[in-house]
Design an enzyme around this catalytic site. Structure first.
Site, PDB file in Angstrom:
ATOM      1  N   HIS A  17       0.835  -1.205   0.000  1.00 24.96           N
ATOM      2  CA  HIS A  17       0.000   0.000   0.000  1.00 24.96           C
ATOM      3  C   HIS A  17       0.876   1.264   0.000  1.00 24.96           C
ATOM      4  O   HIS A  17       0.607   2.215  -0.731  1.00 24.96           O
ATOM      5  CB  HIS A  17      -0.883   0.048   1.251  1.00 24.96           C
ATOM      6  CG  HIS A  17      -1.886  -1.055   1.356  1.00 24.96           C
ATOM      7  ND1 HIS A  17      -1.943  -1.918   2.420  1.00 24.96           N
ATOM      8  CD2 HIS A  17      -2.883  -1.440   0.516  1.00 24.96           C
ATOM      9  CE1 HIS A  17      -2.927  -2.770   2.249  1.00 24.96           C
ATOM     10  NE2 HIS A  17      -3.508  -2.522   1.092  1.00 24.96           N
ATOM     11  N   LYS A  41     -17.882  -5.659   8.295  1.00 25.19           N
ATOM     12  CA  LYS A  41     -16.642  -6.427   8.483  1.00 25.19           C
ATOM     13  C   LYS A  41     -16.141  -6.235   9.904  1.00 25.19           C
ATOM     14  O   LYS A  41     -16.440  -5.234  10.545  1.00 25.19           O
ATOM     15  CB  LYS A  41     -15.562  -5.913   7.520  1.00 25.19           C
ATOM     16  CG  LYS A  41     -15.692  -6.453   6.105  1.00 25.19           C
ATOM     17  CD  LYS A  41     -14.444  -6.104   5.312  1.00 25.19           C
ATOM     18  CE  LYS A  41     -14.477  -6.639   3.896  1.00 25.19           C
ATOM     19  NZ  LYS A  41     -13.299  -6.242   3.124  1.00 25.19           N
ATOM     20  N   ARG A  90      -2.079  -6.160  -8.179  1.00 20.54           N
ATOM     21  CA  ARG A  90      -0.931  -7.024  -7.910  1.00 20.54           C
ATOM     22  C   ARG A  90      -0.755  -8.072  -8.998  1.00 20.54           C
ATOM     23  O   ARG A  90       0.302  -8.259  -9.547  1.00 20.54           O
ATOM     24  CB  ARG A  90      -1.108  -7.732  -6.562  1.00 20.54           C
ATOM     25  CG  ARG A  90      -0.892  -6.825  -5.384  1.00 20.54           C
ATOM     26  CD  ARG A  90      -1.374  -7.445  -4.124  1.00 20.54           C
ATOM     27  NE  ARG A  90      -2.799  -7.754  -4.231  1.00 20.54           N
ATOM     28  CZ  ARG A  90      -3.553  -8.139  -3.205  1.00 20.54           C
ATOM     29  NH1 ARG A  90      -3.026  -8.276  -2.025  1.00 20.54           N
ATOM     30  NH2 ARG A  90      -4.838  -8.380  -3.369  1.00 20.54           N
ATOM     31  N   SER A 128      -2.750  -7.426   3.344  1.00 21.59           N
ATOM     32  CA  SER A 128      -2.957  -7.299   4.797  1.00 21.59           C
ATOM     33  C   SER A 128      -3.341  -8.661   5.365  1.00 21.59           C
ATOM     34  O   SER A 128      -2.917  -9.027   6.472  1.00 21.59           O
ATOM     35  CB  SER A 128      -4.077  -6.299   5.091  1.00 21.59           C
ATOM     36  OG  SER A 128      -3.805  -5.067   4.500  1.00 21.59           O
TER      37      SER A 128
HETATM   38  O1  PNS Z   1      -8.667  -2.736   0.455  1.00 20.40           O
HETATM   39  P1  PNS Z   1      -9.909  -3.326  -0.169  1.00 20.40           P
HETATM   40  O2  PNS Z   1     -10.721  -4.053   0.880  1.00 20.40           O
HETATM   41  O3  PNS Z   1      -9.611  -4.160  -1.372  1.00 20.40           O
HETATM   42  O4  PNS Z   1     -10.772  -2.059  -0.661  1.00 20.40           O
HETATM   43  C1  PNS Z   1     -12.031  -2.237  -1.235  1.00 20.40           C
HETATM   44  C2  PNS Z   1     -12.767  -0.897  -1.344  1.00 20.40           C
HETATM   45  C3  PNS Z   1     -12.819  -0.196   0.001  1.00 20.40           C
HETATM   46  C4  PNS Z   1     -12.049   0.006  -2.318  1.00 20.40           C
HETATM   47  C5  PNS Z   1     -14.191  -1.203  -1.879  1.00 20.40           C
HETATM   48  O5  PNS Z   1     -14.773  -2.203  -1.114  1.00 20.40           O
HETATM   49  C6  PNS Z   1     -15.085   0.022  -1.858  1.00 20.40           C
HETATM   50  O6  PNS Z   1     -14.917   0.925  -2.651  1.00 20.40           O
HETATM   51  N1  PNS Z   1     -16.025   0.028  -0.908  1.00 20.40           N
HETATM   52  C7  PNS Z   1     -16.950   1.107  -0.717  1.00 20.40           C
HETATM   53  C8  PNS Z   1     -18.290   0.790  -1.379  1.00 20.40           C
HETATM   54  C9  PNS Z   1     -18.174   1.027  -2.863  1.00 20.40           C
HETATM   55  O7  PNS Z   1     -17.983   2.127  -3.300  1.00 20.40           O
HETATM   56  N2  PNS Z   1     -18.186  -0.058  -3.667  1.00 20.40           N
HETATM   57  C10 PNS Z   1     -17.853   0.065  -5.072  1.00 20.40           C
HETATM   58  C11 PNS Z   1     -18.958  -0.296  -5.951  1.00 20.40           C
HETATM   59  S1  PNS Z   1     -18.772  -1.997  -6.353  1.00 20.40           S
END
Ligand code: PNS
Length: 164
Positions: A17, A41, A90, A128
């Protein structure tokens, strides 16, 4: 001025990150790291702890700010006047989910683009989740995150699993 948001769970942040943040901070005028507060979560670190960890880890990059957010990433981007959402890629296994998310975000907000940064090869395997898995068995975390983050992870582990 091009502002980018970098949303994620960051539970906790890894070298992967931090590598994306560092590189994105060169390409954009400002990076706002968005730490998702997702009540569905149960993260290892609270959103305040995750923000705190990232603030410390990015303190030497002047155009980086860290904020918690709830709800949609596109709304977080809009609230922060960002034109771009940055995500790290990745491997090909990330691609399907990331593409779907980017396309959904594009449908929700035509004025916001997703820019993918390929993670540096040395961190291509890292997440993570992997770091927490190794930590849970008392393994060496030194290749995964800076010492302050490792210390924070260690504090969360039961005493008998703590790394020497
Ligand atoms: O680090 P992560 O868990 O891969 O991040 C995922 C994240 C936070 C980017 C994604 O879950 C997100 O954007 N969540 C907020 C809700 C949303 O906007 N979803 C996107 C439409 S599918």
């Amino acid at each position: 001025m091009v502002i980018a948001v970098y949303p994620g769970s960051f539970d906790p942040a890894t070298y992967g990150h931090l590598d994306v943040i560092k590189r994105a901070s060169v390409s954009f005028d400002k990076i706002i790291v968005g730490v998702l507060h997702n009540s569905a979560k149960s993260p290892l670190f609270s959103v305040e702890e995750r923000v705190n960890i990232l603030e410390k880890a990015t303190k030497d990059i002047p155009n980086v700010e860290v904020k918690p957010f709830e709800g949609l990433s596109v709304n977080f981007a809009r609230e922060n006047h960002a034109q771009v959402i940055v995500r790290g890629l990745r491997a090909v296994t990330d691609f399907e989910y990331e593409l779907q998310m980017a396309q959904t975000n594009r449908v929700l907000a035509q004025d916001i683009d997703t820019v993918f940064m390929t993670t540096s090869l040395e961190y291509a395997y890292l997440s993570s989740t992997i770091m927490k898995e190794v930590a849970s068995f008392g393994g060496d975390l030194s290749k995964f995150a800076p010492p302050e983050i490792i210390e924070a992870v260690k504090q969360k582990m039961p005493k008998d699993k703590q790394i020497k």
